[in-house]
Design an enzyme around this catalytic site. Sequence first.
Site, short mmCIF file in Angstrom:
data_model
loop_
_atom_site.label_atom_id
_atom_site.label_comp_id
_atom_site.label_asym_id
_atom_site.label_seq_id
_atom_site.Cartn_x
_atom_site.Cartn_y
_atom_site.Cartn_z
N LYS A 179 0.91 -1.35 -0.09
CA LYS A 179 -0.03 0.01 -0.21
C LYS A 179 0.80 1.40 0.03
O LYS A 179 0.63 2.28 -0.57
CB LYS A 179 -0.88 -0.12 1.35
CG LYS A 179 -1.58 1.28 1.47
CD LYS A 179 -2.70 1.58 0.17
CE LYS A 179 -3.83 2.69 0.63
NZ LYS A 179 -3.29 3.86 1.37
N HIS A 181 2.21 1.69 -3.44
CA HIS A 181 1.06 2.25 -4.28
C HIS A 181 1.05 3.77 -4.15
O HIS A 181 0.75 4.65 -5.04
CB HIS A 181 -0.11 1.58 -3.85
CG HIS A 181 -1.81 2.11 -4.20
ND1 HIS A 181 -2.00 3.55 -3.66
CD2 HIS A 181 -2.53 1.88 -5.17
CE1 HIS A 181 -2.98 3.83 -4.22
NE2 HIS A 181 -3.30 2.99 -5.20
N ASN A 182 1.12 4.28 -2.95
CA ASN A 182 0.89 5.62 -2.52
C ASN A 182 2.01 6.54 -3.28
O ASN A 182 1.98 7.47 -3.67
CB ASN A 182 0.62 5.92 -1.30
CG ASN A 182 -0.51 5.73 -0.69
OD1 ASN A 182 -1.45 4.95 -1.11
ND2 ASN A 182 -1.03 6.34 0.35
N GLU A 195 1.49 6.62 -6.91
CA GLU A 195 0.39 7.72 -6.94
C GLU A 195 1.17 9.04 -7.00
O GLU A 195 0.80 9.83 -8.03
CB GLU A 195 -0.53 7.64 -5.77
CG GLU A 195 -1.56 8.54 -5.79
CD GLU A 195 -2.40 8.40 -4.29
OE1 GLU A 195 -2.83 7.12 -4.15
OE2 GLU A 195 -2.86 9.23 -3.81
#
Length: 477
Positions: free
Chosen positions: A182, A185-186, A189
């Site tokens: 996660k 993922h950020n 992003e």
Amino acid sequence: QQARIGVIGLAVMGSNLARNLARHGHPVALYNRSVAKTKSLVADHGDEGTFVPAETPEEFVASLERPRRMVIMVKAGGPTDAVIEQFAALLEPGDVIIDGGNAHFADTRRREAALRERGLHFVGVGISGGEEGALNGPSIMPGGSAEAYASLAPMLTDIAAQVDGDACVAHIGPDGAGHFVKMVHNGIEYADMQLIAEAYDLLRHAAGLTPAQIAEVFRGWNQGRLSSYLVEITTEVLSHVDADTGKPFVDVVQDQAEQKGTGRWTVQVALDLGVPVSGIAEATFARSLSGDATVRAAARGLAGPQHTESAGKGAEGIVEDIEQALYASKIVAYAQGFQQIRAGGEEYGWPIDLGAVAAIWRGGCIIRAEFLDRIRAAFDTEPTLPTLLSSPHFAEALAGAQDGWRRVIASATARGIPVPGFGAALSYYDSIRANQLPANLIQGQRDYFGAHTYRRTDRDGVYHTRWGQDRGEYRDS
Ligand code: NDP
């Protein structure tokens, strides 16, 4: 009434997750430190499913079927530790505590180890998609033991985003693996948003388009290989007009980006792992730089280029080149992020399936994008692919995009338009494909000032040159 699962912490994320579970037929126990939130959730949405509200932790625990499963959705950090301690004291071996907050994976590893000693399962779950995702289907990245995951899988599968009949959830690996993925993922992003912002800047200041025209360019790109949630919302933001002034919304917003810290975590961890995630790092630094009003005010008068004529292409050509630069840079940013996940997996002993990670990012989360299908296919075909960039599909895409990519960066440089994301991505591409990097010189320098030794190209062994003496070489080992 016994509940199948419970949610602790009923602010926006927790209450939406509880509603999502209830809507899928899972009876949900509810607890929040202040009872008012519990009551208003039941009052406003009690008809969406079966809720079992509790006013005390004891009442909450008593209302859960066994093994007890409870999702903690409170503020990350100290509050999460406090809530874990409060509830763990009431549980029995085999019960499962799930942390769905934005925890640092190192905290998740620590918590998992401590609770395992007490016979409890601790599952750190990365949940992406914000409020809307929590309610209607997030992308879910669970860590923890396989046994704990098995007891949660049916519920997580129900509430996750669905893409082509697949739920966007997969067991990532033990202990902190879910929160690690996660985190990356950020980080991706951040990189993706920075690249889109650079494309916007170039469309505006190199191609000379208005925000409304740029919105249309992005709308068109969203029909093609760049199709993604972030490109879609970019169209919305760029076409929005400020009601007060009648100006484009982007022209009334201060150009100082804020951050909550997950990009920074990604970069910090990448430095420790020695993984070059330059796209994520540049994106994180770009936010910090934009927010440094003092330095920017002091530097505003520094000299820029004298001549800023176009690079010799019409606006249409530039727009095409920018699309190529955006796509190529995006491939690099994702390749770097996947590289970091692989390195984390090796460091911490997590057997992470990179194809599965790409698959669960196809829906629910902020970086959901069509091209994640391509990434999944690349890793599914060759799980040990050393870099995504060498997969036939992406190698070909980069080969096709590179001319435009290079022109855009050259043109941006000539015009004095900053492109840290595009530039870092191209440098990475050119570095990893180089036959010869100048690291040989660095090894010579290190040997000169610190006797750090070097390896030769023509024979085995480790060598040192006596720089300060006769410059003779001897074999160190
Ligand atoms: P907040 O992070 O604002 O946290 C508020 C909740 O935490 C309230 O229920 C509050 O209870 C509770 N809380 C705070 N301190 C304590 C404490 N010491 N003891 C007990 N309860 C406490 O809520 P969000 O819903 O915004 O986020 C929840 C989690 O999800 C966070 O970890 C956040 O980082 C993460 N998150 C994830 C997002 C995503 O996209 N994945 C988006 C947003 C958040 P009370 O009502 O009594 O004050």
